[in-house]
Motif scaffolding. Structure first.
Motif, mmCIF file in Angstrom:
data_model
loop_
_atom_site.group_PDB
_atom_site.id
_atom_site.type_symbol
_atom_site.label_atom_id
_atom_site.label_comp_id
_atom_site.label_asym_id
_atom_site.label_seq_id
_atom_site.Cartn_x
_atom_site.Cartn_y
_atom_site.Cartn_z
ATOM 1 N N SER A 29 -46.844 -20.544 12.740
ATOM 2 C CA SER A 29 -46.725 -22.097 12.629
ATOM 3 C C SER A 29 -46.799 -23.020 14.030
ATOM 4 N N ASN A 33 -49.942 -25.137 15.753
ATOM 5 C CA ASN A 33 -49.672 -26.495 16.188
ATOM 6 C C ASN A 33 -49.893 -26.591 17.761
ATOM 7 N N THR A 36 -51.114 -29.886 18.776
ATOM 8 C CA THR A 36 -50.729 -31.120 18.078
ATOM 9 C C THR A 36 -49.635 -31.956 18.923
ATOM 10 N N TYR A 39 -45.700 -31.961 18.762
ATOM 11 C CA TYR A 39 -44.936 -30.681 18.006
ATOM 12 C C TYR A 39 -43.911 -30.054 19.019
ATOM 13 N N ASN A 82 -46.196 -31.592 23.670
ATOM 14 C CA ASN A 82 -46.022 -30.444 23.047
ATOM 15 C C ASN A 82 -45.820 -29.168 23.903
ATOM 16 N N ALA B 13 -54.993 -24.621 10.833
ATOM 17 C CA ALA B 13 -55.251 -24.394 12.384
ATOM 18 C C ALA B 13 -56.799 -24.209 12.474
ATOM 19 N N SER B 51 -49.070 -32.642 12.619
ATOM 20 C CA SER B 51 -48.519 -31.514 11.690
ATOM 21 C C SER B 51 -47.752 -31.810 10.400
ATOM 22 N N HIS B 52 -48.123 -30.896 9.512
ATOM 23 C CA HIS B 52 -47.545 -31.279 8.220
ATOM 24 C C HIS B 52 -46.636 -30.410 7.594
ATOM 25 N N ARG B 77 -44.774 -25.644 9.919
ATOM 26 C CA ARG B 77 -45.619 -26.737 9.538
ATOM 27 C C ARG B 77 -47.275 -26.268 9.962
ATOM 28 N N THR B 78 -48.164 -26.813 8.937
ATOM 29 C CA THR B 78 -49.762 -26.717 8.939
ATOM 30 C C THR B 78 -49.965 -27.677 9.887
ATOM 31 N N VAL B 79 -51.270 -27.765 10.411
ATOM 32 C CA VAL B 79 -51.934 -28.913 11.028
ATOM 33 C C VAL B 79 -53.096 -29.391 10.320
#
Lengths: 122, 151
Positions: A29, A33, A36, A39, A82, B13, B51-52, B77-79
């Motif tokens: 995970s 990310n 992102t 994050y 991030n 991702a 992110s989800h 989390r996924t993105v």
């Protein structure tokens, strides 16, 4: 599932494998990310999970061993907020994966020993 | 949570980074485009990553949790690329009175694409993509090792 065939060692190995897999989820995970904004890198709180396991909660099914996910305290700050450090995450992913493979192999050997005891040497 | 969910995280991702690479390629390809269907020169585009939480359906019914509680739904989390936005920074003005798109003062407005910045983005996106490919490979190796237990 304790018994003659599945002794505490095997149970412990199985739990360690599961813990490694949970950590792999968290690291995957983090890597997903890595770009992102905002994050926060996460990490499995291995030490606390282990202490909890030793501290009793003598439930036979190991229900007390619940891994906690915390924000990675070692993560460096970055301008976009991030803190996922690609190199560090890759290193953790590799070492965690290797640990998993080692555990899987040890578990395999123990099952091999059981099989040898059942079948006898031929 | 099983192997498929971990692969879903990495796959999200890979998809997001690939989309980012698409957008970067489009920016580089149109670094000198002065005419677009919307009119005016091309404007640099940028992706927005978000992110989800892993979809509830994607998470297995926790039947696999065995002796360990599984992670909370919030933990991983996924993105996703939620939007592709236009960069509103000023366009590059070049003095070229002979150009058909030159304005009254003889300046041509070129896209606000900086090829050097795009190349840096391209490299970052490629590295992030590769990192997630490594994560997929690690997941596969672990699953194979688990399947080989007792074999």
């Amino acid at each position: 599932m304790p018994g003659i065939l599945f002794d505490p060692t095997m149970q412990g190995l199985a739990e360690a494998l599961t813990l490694r897999q949970r950590r792999h989820e968290v690291l995957a995970s983090n890597l997903a990310n890595v770009e992102t904004p905002g994050y926060r890198a996460r990490e499995l709180d291995f030490a606390t999970a282990l202490q909890d396991a030793f501290a009793g909660q003598e439930t036979d099914d190991g229900a007390g061993l619940a891994p906690r996910v915390v924000e990675d305290p070692t993560a460096p700050a970055r301008a976009d907020g991030n803190p996922v450090d690609l190199d560090m995450q890759m290193a953790k992913l590799a070492s965690n994966g290797t640990g998993y493979l080692a555990l899987a192999r040890i578990l395999g050997h123990r099952i091999g020993l059981l099989r040898q005891a059942i079948e006898g040497t031929r | 949570m099983d192997v498929n969910d971990i692969l879903a995280i990495s796959a999200s991702a890979l998809r997001a980074e690939r989309l980012r690479l698409d957008v970067i390629s489009s920016n580089l390809a149109n670094a000198n485009t002065t005419r677009t269907p919307e009119g005016g020169p091309y404007r640099r585009r940028n992706v927005v990553f978000e992110s989800h939480m892993l979809e509830a359906g994607a998470r297995s019914a926790e039947a696999d949790s065995g002796t360990l509680a599984s992670l909370s739904t919030d933990a991983v989390r996924t993105v996703e690329v939620t939007r592709v936005v236009e960069d509103t920074s000023p366009l590059r003005l070049v003095f070229d009175p002979g150009h058909p798109d030159a304005n009254a003062e003889g300046y041509v407005a070129y896209p606000n694409v900086n090829p050097v910045a795009e190349m840096v983005d391209l490299m970052a996106a490629t590295r992030a993509y590769e990192a997630n490919v490594q994560a997929v490979n690690a997941t596969k190796r672990m699953a194979e090792a688990a399947l080989a237990i007792g074999a």
